[in-house]
Motif scaffolding. Structure first.
Motif: not given
Length: 187
Positions: A30, A32, A34-35, A150
């Motif tokens: 998953q 996020r 911040r990633h 993403r």
């Protein structure tokens, strides 16, 4: 070197970071915000820093090799491009750690930006205005790396090899263009 060539160079250099970001997105599960921010900052920051360092090196030696600078740019960009094309053809999948920690990201950021160091050396020979160039490279890499994380969670490994192939071809094209223009083969 005009803005179009600089943008194409930024895209070409960003492809390694994009490919690794796709892998990070795959391994993260998953994803996020911040990633995506971490990947963008690490890869964009190093892609901006390395050509600056290369340029600083190149400026020191520019007067010694001014007569063959176009050949050096051609060989360096061509070699980087060929290496990226060859990497894109490899069938084995790379294992990328899921972590976005300093320990995980620093080696990846350095590894994906080594090519940018070499390009920075060619910038010195081509007398490129370095600050706008490194900003464009950094911002382009930031955006593509964030998008890559993403996309990795959605698209998968297919995008990695295509990105490396495209980046390699762009750099080979730019190296050939520099040589052809310097030799006066284009009007």
């Amino acid at each position: 070197m005009g803005i179009l060539e600089l943008f194409l160079t930024a895209l070409g250099l960003s492809m390694d970071a994009f490919a690794v970001s796709v892998c990070k997105g795959l391994s993260a599960g998953q994803v996020r915000p911040r990633h995506t921010l971490a990947a963008g900052l690490w890869f964009g920051g190093f892609q901006a820093l390395m050509p600056l360092l290369g340029w600083l090196l190149g400026v020191r030696f520019q007067s010694l090799i001014a007569g063959v600078d176009h050949w050096i740019a051609f060989v360096l960009l061509g070699a980087i491009g060929v290496n990226m094309v060859l990497e894109s053809r490899k069938k084995e999948s790379e294992k990328v750690e899921a972590s976005f920690s300093v320990k995980a990201m620093l080696p990846l950021a350095v590894a994906t930006s080594i090519d940018a160091l070499t390009v920075g050396i060619t910038f010195a020979f081509l007398q490129v205005d370095i600050l706008p160039a490194v900003l464009l490279i950094g911002v382009t890499t930031f955006v593509l790396s964030a998008a890559g994380v993403r996309a990795g969670s959605i698209v998968g490994m297919r995008g990695k090899s295509r990105a490396e192939l495209l980046g390699g071809l762009v750099l080979i094209f730019l190296g050939c263009k520099i040589l052809v223009e310097h030799l006066g083969l284009l009007g």
